[in-house]
Motif scaffolding. Structure first.
Motif, mmCIF file in Angstrom:
data_model
loop_
_atom_site.group_PDB
_atom_site.id
_atom_site.type_symbol
_atom_site.label_atom_id
_atom_site.label_comp_id
_atom_site.label_asym_id
_atom_site.label_seq_id
_atom_site.Cartn_x
_atom_site.Cartn_y
_atom_site.Cartn_z
ATOM 1 N N MET A 1 -16.495 11.785 30.480
ATOM 2 C CA MET A 1 -16.337 10.449 29.951
ATOM 3 C C MET A 1 -16.155 10.497 28.438
ATOM 4 O O MET A 1 -15.264 9.860 27.900
ATOM 5 N N LEU A 2 -17.001 11.250 27.765
ATOM 6 C CA LEU A 2 -16.890 11.364 26.317
ATOM 7 C C LEU A 2 -15.589 12.068 25.938
ATOM 8 O O LEU A 2 -14.938 11.688 24.959
ATOM 9 N N THR A 3 -15.213 13.072 26.712
ATOM 10 C CA THR A 3 -13.969 13.786 26.417
ATOM 11 C C THR A 3 -12.761 12.865 26.565
ATOM 12 O O THR A 3 -11.804 12.976 25.800
ATOM 13 N N SER A 4 -12.792 11.978 27.521
ATOM 14 C CA SER A 4 -11.686 11.027 27.698
ATOM 15 C C SER A 4 -11.567 10.102 26.502
ATOM 16 O O SER A 4 -10.461 9.812 26.026
ATOM 17 N N THR A 5 -12.700 9.657 25.978
ATOM 18 C CA THR A 5 -12.693 8.772 24.814
ATOM 19 C C THR A 5 -12.165 9.502 23.586
ATOM 20 O O THR A 5 -11.369 8.944 22.816
ATOM 21 N N VAL A 6 -12.584 10.747 23.395
ATOM 22 C CA VAL A 6 -12.123 11.533 22.251
ATOM 23 C C VAL A 6 -10.616 11.770 22.345
ATOM 24 O O VAL A 6 -9.882 11.629 21.355
ATOM 25 N N ALA A 8 -8.396 9.913 23.897
ATOM 26 C CA ALA A 8 -7.701 8.643 23.663
ATOM 27 C C ALA A 8 -7.662 8.324 22.176
ATOM 28 O O ALA A 8 -6.635 7.852 21.655
ATOM 29 N N ALA A 9 -8.757 8.599 21.458
ATOM 30 C CA ALA A 9 -8.796 8.340 20.016
ATOM 31 C C ALA A 9 -7.826 9.252 19.277
ATOM 32 O O ALA A 9 -7.129 8.823 18.347
ATOM 33 N N VAL A 10 -7.765 10.506 19.679
ATOM 34 C CA VAL A 10 -6.834 11.449 19.041
ATOM 35 C C VAL A 10 -5.392 11.007 19.284
ATOM 36 O O VAL A 10 -4.548 11.042 18.369
ATOM 37 N N LEU A 15 -0.383 8.544 17.223
ATOM 38 C CA LEU A 15 0.676 7.535 17.309
ATOM 39 C C LEU A 15 0.729 6.689 16.044
ATOM 40 O O LEU A 15 1.815 6.288 15.605
ATOM 41 N N GLY A 16 -0.423 6.447 15.422
ATOM 42 C CA GLY A 16 -0.435 5.725 14.145
ATOM 43 C C GLY A 16 0.255 6.524 13.053
ATOM 44 O O GLY A 16 1.035 5.984 12.256
ATOM 45 N N ILE A 17 -0.025 7.821 12.999
ATOM 46 C CA ILE A 17 0.632 8.683 12.009
ATOM 47 C C ILE A 17 2.133 8.739 12.279
ATOM 48 O O ILE A 17 2.945 8.723 11.342
ATOM 49 N N ALA A 18 2.528 8.771 13.542
ATOM 50 C CA ALA A 18 3.958 8.775 13.880
ATOM 51 C C ALA A 18 4.624 7.475 13.434
ATOM 52 O O ALA A 18 5.771 7.490 12.956
ATOM 53 N N ALA A 19 3.920 6.341 13.561
ATOM 54 C CA ALA A 19 4.490 5.056 13.128
ATOM 55 C C ALA A 19 4.690 5.031 11.615
ATOM 56 O O ALA A 19 5.731 4.562 11.120
ATOM 57 N N ALA A 34 4.732 12.014 17.617
ATOM 58 C CA ALA A 34 4.416 11.183 18.783
ATOM 59 C C ALA A 34 4.319 12.045 20.045
ATOM 60 O O ALA A 34 3.442 11.814 20.891
ATOM 61 N N ALA A 35 5.198 13.021 20.165
ATOM 62 C CA ALA A 35 5.167 13.902 21.339
ATOM 63 C C ALA A 35 3.855 14.680 21.376
ATOM 64 O O ALA A 35 3.214 14.788 22.432
ATOM 65 N N TYR A 36 3.444 15.227 20.228
ATOM 66 C CA TYR A 36 2.173 15.958 20.183
ATOM 67 C C TYR A 36 0.978 15.047 20.450
ATOM 68 O O TYR A 36 0.009 15.453 21.080
ATOM 69 N N SER A 37 1.035 13.819 19.966
ATOM 70 C CA SER A 37 -0.112 12.930 20.116
ATOM 71 C C SER A 37 -0.266 12.406 21.544
ATOM 72 O O SER A 37 -1.350 11.966 21.930
ATOM 73 N N LEU A 38 0.773 12.450 22.340
ATOM 74 C CA LEU A 38 0.673 11.995 23.725
ATOM 75 C C LEU A 38 0.090 13.060 24.661
ATOM 76 O O LEU A 38 -0.300 12.741 25.784
ATOM 77 N N ILE A 39 0.010 14.301 24.218
ATOM 78 C CA ILE A 39 -0.505 15.385 25.070
ATOM 79 C C ILE A 39 -1.964 15.167 25.475
ATOM 80 O O ILE A 39 -2.287 15.268 26.662
ATOM 81 N N PRO A 40 -2.894 14.844 24.554
ATOM 82 C CA PRO A 40 -4.296 14.684 24.994
ATOM 83 C C PRO A 40 -4.486 13.571 26.025
ATOM 84 O O PRO A 40 -5.218 13.761 27.009
#
Length: 152
Positions: A1-6, A8-10, A15-19, A34-40
């Motif tokens: 559960m905690l790993t999923s939250t981490v 999602a935050a990453v 995606l914010g940095i990509a914008a 954006a491609a790298y940020s969608l991996i987690p």
């Protein structure tokens, strides 16, 4: 559960940095970020993260890795001892002895004293072949002469 939250935050931060990068007109870099940020988040959605977390936090898994490491160390130790001692199975020793050539070739042990005397002469006659007188030829006379010359 905690790993999923981490994860999602990453992904959200990436995606914010990509914008921001796209706002600066660097579209190729923004797409790559954006491609790298969608991996987690993709790993969370497929269940890979839960599987990895289950492996990492189970003590039996780490004990299994320890047993495998111990097995590898024991195997490599026995191989090193075998190589050092030259120990092998009886079949391996016989095969190695049969494949091993003589330590010194007959031609290599014959003295070569110059162009007047052919080094291949003993090889042509064969091992232990009788000379003209019927007895084996004594090729050690040259060596004896050299030793006497040096006082040995």
């Amino acid at each position: 559960m905690l790993t999923s939250t981490v994860c999602a935050a990453v992904s959200a931060a990436g995606l914010g940095i990509a914008a921001i990068t796209a706002y600066r007109k660097r579209f190729l870099a923004a797409t790559r970020i954006a491609a790298y940020s969608l991996i987690p988040i993709g790993l969370v959605m497929t269940g890979v993260i839960d599987w990895l977390a289950g492996i990492v936090f189970k003590p039996t898994v780490w004990a299994g890795f320890g047993v495998l490491a111990l097995s590898f160390v024991l195997f490599m130790t026995t191989r090193a001892v075998e190589r050092r001692r030259g120990v092998g199975s009886r079949k391996e020793r016989r095969a190695a002895a049969a494949d091993r050539p003589d330590a010194v070739a007959p031609v290599a042990s014959a003295p070569s004293l110059g162009a007047g005397r052919a080094a291949a002469q003993p090889a042509a006659k064969g091992k232990g072949a009788p000379a003209k007188g019927g007895a084996p030829k004594d090729d050690f006379s040259d060596i004896e002469a050299i030793l006497k010359k040096h006082g040995i």
